[in-house]
Motif scaffolding. Structure first.
Motif, short mmCIF file in Angstrom:
data_model
loop_
_atom_site.label_atom_id
_atom_site.label_comp_id
_atom_site.label_asym_id
_atom_site.label_seq_id
_atom_site.Cartn_x
_atom_site.Cartn_y
_atom_site.Cartn_z
N HIS A 16 69.85 79.55 92.47
CA HIS A 16 70.50 78.65 93.40
C HIS A 16 69.66 78.52 94.68
O HIS A 16 68.60 79.15 94.81
CB HIS A 16 71.93 79.11 93.68
N ALA A 23 64.18 84.07 98.48
CA ALA A 23 63.28 84.88 97.67
C ALA A 23 62.06 84.10 97.15
O ALA A 23 60.92 84.50 97.36
CB ALA A 23 64.04 85.51 96.51
N ALA A 192 66.57 84.35 106.33
CA ALA A 192 67.95 83.99 106.71
C ALA A 192 68.89 84.09 105.51
O ALA A 192 68.45 83.97 104.36
CB ALA A 192 67.95 82.57 107.25
N THR A 193 70.14 84.34 105.80
CA THR A 193 71.14 84.32 104.72
C THR A 193 71.65 82.89 104.58
O THR A 193 72.13 82.28 105.53
CB THR A 193 72.32 85.24 105.10
N ILE A 194 71.50 82.36 103.39
CA ILE A 194 71.86 80.96 103.16
C ILE A 194 73.35 80.87 102.84
O ILE A 194 73.85 81.60 101.97
CB ILE A 194 71.03 80.39 101.98
N LYS A 201 78.09 83.87 102.26
CA LYS A 201 76.74 83.96 101.69
C LYS A 201 76.73 83.33 100.30
O LYS A 201 77.62 83.59 99.49
CB LYS A 201 76.36 85.46 101.58
N LYS A 204 76.00 84.12 93.27
CA LYS A 204 76.63 83.92 91.96
C LYS A 204 77.98 84.62 91.91
O LYS A 204 78.92 84.13 91.31
CB LYS A 204 75.75 84.50 90.84
#
Ligand code: ADP
Ligand code: TRP
Length: 329
Positions: A16, A23, A192-194, A201, A204
């Motif tokens: 995603h 990553a 960053a945290t998407i 956050k 999945k």
């Protein structure tokens, strides 16, 4: 001589947008560093401990290889290979088993998490543990040490595994003489945290993800489903919302500033969603096209993986020979 960087990518299906920005993109940027020789591989031996049927493993391997190529991994700059095409790794795995204490493996987070899960189910502590899972960190050490890798770019969750590879290398070098490069984890701290569709956050496990390669139609539908408040179209909108946070990832600085002004002047949520959709689609559609190309021309991808594996084997074979000799084999 250039330093070697290596990382393994678990074949777990199409990623995603959180995986892409958190990553994949940083890993490709890092590997393009001209000071490094980078080797990225599909960790299919590792996947065997949790993927239980061959069709899934084949499909996930294909999808993940095509994903990395579609996201811009240039196989002329970064060696992309498939772990199971480098069986030297499994020989080294065996050699390393004999310098690794069971106590070290007992401390591995992934193993401990499975024990906790078994206990929570009221079962025997090892009910969910196969030896592939238990020995996972040794196989990972074999991946890294066989390639004389100095750097291992990974997420925070893999720090412990790289520490274990370091420990194993040091024990071996102490007992048998210097044989392995002692590796270091390269952890990107500032990623960053998407946010996902619901603002939490993207993950999945929350089911709030936007698949990287979903169709235009699906993308539009997912964006339409993002929750907004009930303010009127003419009212100013705060940029502290999921729509804008996602927009920021895809737009340039100037485009963001312009959109922030539009938000401040008042925009309907329908228009804000449409602007986000157009922006995302303009970035994602060339990647989606590339992904679809590779999926339907998988023979080309297989060739890349085979060639990458051959290059890797040259180094791995040499390292394993050195380790065998050091051990008296
Ligand atoms: P998920 O949470 O969907 O199961 P994974 O745990 O498989 O995702 O994550 C794979 C990689 O993607 C990890 O390196 C992780 O740090 C990164 N990642 C996952 N979700 C996000 C996110 N929302 N923001 C930033 N990075 C993320
Ligand atoms: N264990 C890693 C993960 O779960 C994947 C992996 C396997 C890896 N072998 C590796 C990462 C070697 C870096 C180096 O994501």
């Amino acid at each position: 001589m250039k330093k070697i960087a290596i990382t393994g990518i678990k074949p777990t299906g199409v990623p995603h947008i959180g995986n892409y920005f958190g990553a994949i993109k940083p890993a490709i940027e890092l590997a393009n560093d001209p000071e490094l020789d980078s080797y990225y591989f599909i960790a299919d031996y590792h996947a065997l401990n949790f993927i239980k049927n061959n069709e899934d493993l084949n499909r996930y391997t294909r999808e993940i290889a095509c994903t990395w190529l579609a996201c811009g991994l240039d196989p002329n700059k970064i060696v992309l290979y498939k772990q199971s095409l480098v069986p030297e790794v499994t020989e080294l795995n065996w050699l390393l088993c004999n310098v690794t204490s069971k106590g070290l493996m007992n401390r591995a987070h992934a193993y401990k998490a499975m024990v906790d899960k078994s206990l929570a189910n009221g079962d025997d502590p090892d009910a969910l543990v196969n030896m592939g899972l238990f020995n996972y960190p040794i196989l990972m050490a074999a991946d890294i040490l066989s390639m004389n890798a100095k750097f291992v770019p990974v997420g925070e969750d893999q720090r412990q595994h790289v520490e274990m590879a370091r420990d194993i290398a040091k024990v071996f070098n102490k007992r048998y003489g210097y044989t392995f490069v002692v590796p270091e984890a390269l952890i990107q701290e500032d990623v960053a945290t998407i946010p996902g569709l619901d603002g939490r956050k993207m993950s999945k496990s929350y089911g709030n993800q936007i698949p990287l390669f979903c169709s235009r139609e699906e993308l539009k539908k997912l964006i339409a489903g993002i929750k907004t408040d009930s303010s009127l179209p003419t009212e100013p909108k705060s940029t502290d919302c999921t729509l804008f946070n996602l927009y920021k990832l895809f737009a340039s600085k100037e485009q963001c500033e312009q959109m922030a002004k539009i938000y401040a002047n008042g925009i309907s949520w329908a228009d804000a969603k449409n602007a986000l959709f157009e922006m995302m689609d303009s970035v994602l559609s060339p990647m989606r096209d590339k992904y679809n190309y590779y999926i339907t021309h998988y023979d080309e991808v297989e060739k890349i993986l085979t060639e990458g594996s051959k290059k890797t084997q040259i180094i791995a074979r040499e390292t394993v020979a050195r380790a065998r000799k050091a051990m008296g084999l």
